[in-house]
Scaffold this motif. Structure first.
Motif, PDB file in Angstrom:
ATOM      1  N   ASP A  22       0.826  -1.205   0.000  1.00  9.69           N
ATOM      2  CA  ASP A  22       0.000   0.000   0.000  1.00  9.69           C
ATOM      3  C   ASP A  22       0.867   1.265   0.000  1.00  9.69           C
ATOM      4  O   ASP A  22       2.075   1.217   0.223  1.00  9.69           O
ATOM      5  CB  ASP A  22      -1.019  -0.006   1.142  1.00  9.69           C
ATOM      6  N   VAL A  23       0.247   2.372  -0.275  1.00  7.32           N
ATOM      7  CA  VAL A  23       0.937   3.655  -0.420  1.00  7.32           C
ATOM      8  C   VAL A  23       1.698   4.038   0.839  1.00  7.32           C
ATOM      9  O   VAL A  23       2.844   4.492   0.767  1.00  7.32           O
ATOM     10  CB  VAL A  23      -0.062   4.759  -0.812  1.00  7.32           C
ATOM     11  N   ASP A  24       1.103   3.861   2.005  1.00  5.54           N
ATOM     12  CA  ASP A  24       1.783   4.235   3.243  1.00  5.54           C
ATOM     13  C   ASP A  24       3.065   3.432   3.442  1.00  5.54           C
ATOM     14  O   ASP A  24       4.068   3.954   3.917  1.00  5.54           O
ATOM     15  CB  ASP A  24       0.855   4.086   4.448  1.00  5.54           C
ATOM     16  N   GLU A  25       3.042   2.160   3.065  1.00  5.05           N
ATOM     17  CA  GLU A  25       4.244   1.331   3.160  1.00  5.05           C
ATOM     18  C   GLU A  25       5.324   1.843   2.196  1.00  5.05           C
ATOM     19  O   GLU A  25       6.499   1.926   2.541  1.00  5.05           O
ATOM     20  CB  GLU A  25       3.903  -0.133   2.862  1.00  5.05           C
ATOM     21  N   LEU A  26       4.925   2.195   0.983  1.00  5.31           N
ATOM     22  CA  LEU A  26       5.892   2.738   0.019  1.00  5.31           C
ATOM     23  C   LEU A  26       6.485   4.056   0.514  1.00  5.31           C
ATOM     24  O   LEU A  26       7.686   4.297   0.358  1.00  5.31           O
ATOM     25  CB  LEU A  26       5.233   2.934  -1.348  1.00  5.31           C
ATOM     26  N   LEU A  27       5.666   4.901   1.113  1.00  6.45           N
ATOM     27  CA  LEU A  27       6.171   6.161   1.669  1.00  6.45           C
ATOM     28  C   LEU A  27       7.161   5.906   2.798  1.00  6.45           C
ATOM     29  O   LEU A  27       8.184   6.572   2.910  1.00  6.45           O
ATOM     30  CB  LEU A  27       5.012   7.035   2.160  1.00  6.45           C
ATOM     31  N   ARG A  28       6.871   4.920   3.648  1.00  5.88           N
ATOM     32  CA  ARG A  28       7.784   4.573   4.740  1.00  5.88           C
ATOM     33  C   ARG A  28       9.108   4.041   4.186  1.00  5.88           C
ATOM     34  O   ARG A  28      10.188   4.421   4.642  1.00  5.88           O
ATOM     35  CB  ARG A  28       7.147   3.530   5.662  1.00  5.88           C
ATOM     36  N   ILE A  29       9.037   3.199   3.175  1.00  2.00           N
ATOM     37  CA  ILE A  29      10.249   2.669   2.559  1.00  2.00           C
ATOM     38  C   ILE A  29      11.092   3.800   1.988  1.00  2.00           C
ATOM     39  O   ILE A  29      12.313   3.825   2.148  1.00  2.00           O
ATOM     40  CB  ILE A  29       9.895   1.640   1.466  1.00  2.00           C
TER      41      ILE A  29
END
Length: 70
Positions: free
Chosen positions: A13-20
């Motif tokens: 999901d987008v939040d995971e990509l932002l965290r990465i």
């Protein structure tokens, strides 16, 4: 919105990509923190994007020129 990821049910999901890209990216560069940024929601790259979809648009469809230090 999600991106394909073969190791977990096929998506991230987008939040995971932002965290990465932020927390883990900073750590990979040896930084304790990554500076906060703001997004210009009036930028042409975000024209027609609903506010609820802005985070996904920032990840999947915008260049760095939409961001500025907060």
């Amino acid at each position: 919105m999600r991106a394909r990821c073969p190791d977990r049910d096929g998506v991230i999901d987008v939040d995971e990509l932002l965290r990465i890209g932020s927390v883990e990216g900073a750590a990979a560069l040896g930084l304790d923190v990554w500076g906060e940024v703001g997004a210009d929601l009036g930028h042409a790259s975000l024209a027609g994007v609903a506010p609820a979809e802005a985070r996904a648009a920032l990840v999947f469809g915008c260049g760095a020129d939409v961001l500025a230090p907060a």
